[in-house]
Each structure stands twice: as structure tokens, then as C-alpha cells.
Design a protein around this motif. Structure first.
Motif, short mmCIF file in Angstrom:
data_model
loop_
_atom_site.label_atom_id
_atom_site.label_comp_id
_atom_site.label_asym_id
_atom_site.label_seq_id
_atom_site.Cartn_x
_atom_site.Cartn_y
_atom_site.Cartn_z
N ALA A 29 0.84 -1.21 0.00
CA ALA A 29 0.00 0.00 0.00
C ALA A 29 0.87 1.26 0.00
N VAL A 30 1.92 1.25 0.80
CA VAL A 30 2.84 2.39 0.82
C VAL A 30 3.51 2.54 -0.55
N SER A 31 3.97 1.44 -1.09
CA SER A 31 4.62 1.48 -2.41
C SER A 31 3.64 1.91 -3.49
N PHE A 32 2.40 1.47 -3.38
CA PHE A 32 1.35 1.85 -4.34
C PHE A 32 1.15 3.36 -4.35
N VAL A 33 1.06 3.96 -3.17
CA VAL A 33 0.87 5.41 -3.07
C VAL A 33 2.06 6.14 -3.70
N VAL A 34 3.26 5.66 -3.42
CA VAL A 34 4.45 6.28 -4.01
C VAL A 34 4.42 6.12 -5.53
N ASP A 35 4.13 4.91 -6.01
CA ASP A 35 4.13 4.62 -7.44
C ASP A 35 3.10 5.48 -8.18
N VAL A 36 1.84 5.42 -7.74
CA VAL A 36 0.77 6.16 -8.41
C VAL A 36 0.97 7.67 -8.25
N GLY A 37 1.32 8.10 -7.06
CA GLY A 37 1.51 9.53 -6.82
C GLY A 37 2.63 10.10 -7.65
N LEU A 38 3.78 9.42 -7.66
CA LEU A 38 4.92 9.92 -8.42
C LEU A 38 4.65 9.87 -9.92
N MET A 39 3.99 8.80 -10.38
CA MET A 39 3.67 8.73 -11.81
C MET A 39 2.80 9.92 -12.22
N ASN A 40 1.82 10.26 -11.40
CA ASN A 40 0.94 11.39 -11.73
C ASN A 40 1.67 12.72 -11.66
N VAL A 41 2.55 12.90 -10.69
CA VAL A 41 3.34 14.13 -10.62
C VAL A 41 4.20 14.25 -11.89
N LEU A 42 4.84 13.16 -12.27
CA LEU A 42 5.67 13.19 -13.47
C LEU A 42 4.84 13.44 -14.73
N ARG A 43 3.65 12.82 -14.81
CA ARG A 43 2.78 13.00 -15.98
C ARG A 43 2.25 14.44 -16.08
N HIS A 44 2.15 15.12 -14.95
CA HIS A 44 1.68 16.50 -14.95
C HIS A 44 2.81 17.51 -15.14
N THR A 45 4.06 17.04 -15.05
CA THR A 45 5.19 17.97 -15.10
C THR A 45 6.17 17.57 -16.20
N VAL A 46 7.29 17.04 -15.83
CA VAL A 46 8.42 16.83 -16.74
C VAL A 46 8.25 15.68 -17.74
N MET A 47 7.30 14.78 -17.51
CA MET A 47 7.11 13.64 -18.42
C MET A 47 5.68 13.59 -18.94
N GLU A 48 5.15 14.74 -19.25
CA GLU A 48 3.75 14.85 -19.66
C GLU A 48 3.42 13.95 -20.86
N ASP A 49 4.34 13.83 -21.81
CA ASP A 49 4.11 13.04 -23.02
C ASP A 49 4.74 11.65 -22.95
N SER A 58 8.58 5.96 -11.50
CA SER A 58 7.79 5.83 -10.27
C SER A 58 7.89 4.42 -9.69
N ALA A 59 7.87 3.41 -10.56
CA ALA A 59 7.98 2.03 -10.08
C ALA A 59 9.36 1.75 -9.50
N SER A 60 10.37 2.37 -10.05
CA SER A 60 11.73 2.17 -9.51
C SER A 60 11.86 2.72 -8.10
N VAL A 61 11.31 3.89 -7.87
CA VAL A 61 11.33 4.47 -6.52
C VAL A 61 10.49 3.60 -5.57
N ALA A 62 9.31 3.19 -6.01
CA ALA A 62 8.45 2.35 -5.17
C ALA A 62 9.11 1.01 -4.87
N THR A 63 9.87 0.48 -5.82
CA THR A 63 10.57 -0.79 -5.61
C THR A 63 11.62 -0.67 -4.51
N ALA A 64 12.35 0.42 -4.50
CA ALA A 64 13.35 0.63 -3.45
C ALA A 64 12.69 0.66 -2.07
#
Length: 159
Positions: A29-49, A58-64
Motif C-alpha cells: 500500500a505504501v509502495s502503491f501510493v508512491v508509485d501512483v503519486g509519483l507517476m501522476n506528478v511526473l505526468r503533470h510535469t516533466v514527463m507529460e508526453d 515511479s515504479a523504480s522508486v516504489a521498488t526501493a
């Protein structure tokens, strides 16, 4: 007192599985929040496309985070190899799970043409669910394979 009957051993095995599933769920659950949250932050900012790239980051950070939680808590009683071997198997397993997740997003976004943020999030959740099933199975079978060691600490998770 050690289990003596087949029924006692079965109850003990079910109890171990149950505790591991709960702990795995909390770490997940903690990893899920990190994964989904970071993916959305990246999709809204530096990795929009770049939804697949955002998923990889995001999955790499959540994996750690998951490595720390699962090794230190969920499967701490299943030690059968040096930490660097466990880490290698853990990250290989998570690499496969990441491919499952990224594949779901790539299929949805590029294959099916569903390019909205909502569609990317649905594909992400489906990929996380499939990857989670794979990871739990693989962790128990390969990464933390040894039967649980007896907890000799004064504070036990068994209540």
C-alpha cells in the motif's frame, strides 16, 4: 511448544501465510501510493508526453521502498542467502513486475489509443494488480524462499 499433529502444522502454515499477506499488503500500500503519486506528478510535469517513462521512474522508486519494507519486516524470518543475493532476486522480480505494469500502460496508451490521464491511471492500477500477484508468488518461491525462522525476539508480531 512445537506443533505435533498435521492439523497443528497446517494451522501454523496458514498463520504464517496470513501474517505475511497482511504485512506484504501494508508495504504494498505504501509502495502503491508512491508509485501512483509519483507517476501522476511526473505526468503533470516533466514527463507529460511519456507515460511509460513516468511509470518506470515511479515504479523504480516504489521498488526501493518495497525492498526495505519487505526485507526488514514482511519476510525478515525467511533468510536463506546473503542480502546481496536476495536483493538481486528482488530487483529482478520487480523488474519483471515493472514490465507487466509498463506493458499495461503501453498497451492502453499506444495500442488501444486511450491517451487520457484517467486511462493511463486505470492501466497503471491494472498493471500494479497483476504485478503484485506475480511479486507475492515470486518473493515466496524465490527471493525469501526458506521456511520462516522461529522469532526469538521478545516482541513478536503474533497477537
Amino acid at each position: 511448544m512445537a506443533p505435533t499433529s498435521v492439523l497443528d502444522r497446517a494451522r501454523g502454515a496458514v498463520g504464517v501465510l496470513y501474517r505475511e499477506m497482511i504485512k506484504f499488503g501494508v508495504v504494498g500500500a505504501v509502495s502503491f501510493v508512491v508509485d501512483v503519486g509519483l507517476m501522476n506528478v511526473l505526468r503533470h510535469t516533466v514527463m507529460e508526453d511519456k507515460p511509460t517513462g513516468a511509470k518506470v521512474v515511479s515504479a523504480s522508486v516504489a521498488t526501493a521502498i518495497a525492498w526495505i519494507g519487505n526485507r526488514a519486516w514482511t519476510f525478515r524470518h525467511r533468510r536463506n542467502r546473503p542480502a546481496h543475493h536476495e536483493a538481486g532476486l528482488f530487483f529482478l522480480t520487480n523488474g519483471i513486475a515493472l514490465l507487466i505494469g509498463a506493458g499495461c500502460i503501453a498497451l492502453s496508451h499506444y495500442g488501444l489509443g486511450l491517451k487520457s490521464l484517467a486511462a493511463d491511471n486505470v492501466a497503471n492500477v491494472v498493471g500494479i494488480a497483476l504485478g503484485t500477484l506475480f511479486r507475492f508468488w515470486a518473493y515466496r518461491q524465490f527471493v525469501f524462499r526458506r521456511e520462516p525462522l522461529v522469532d526469538t525476539s521478545p516482541i513478536s508480531d503474533r497477537h
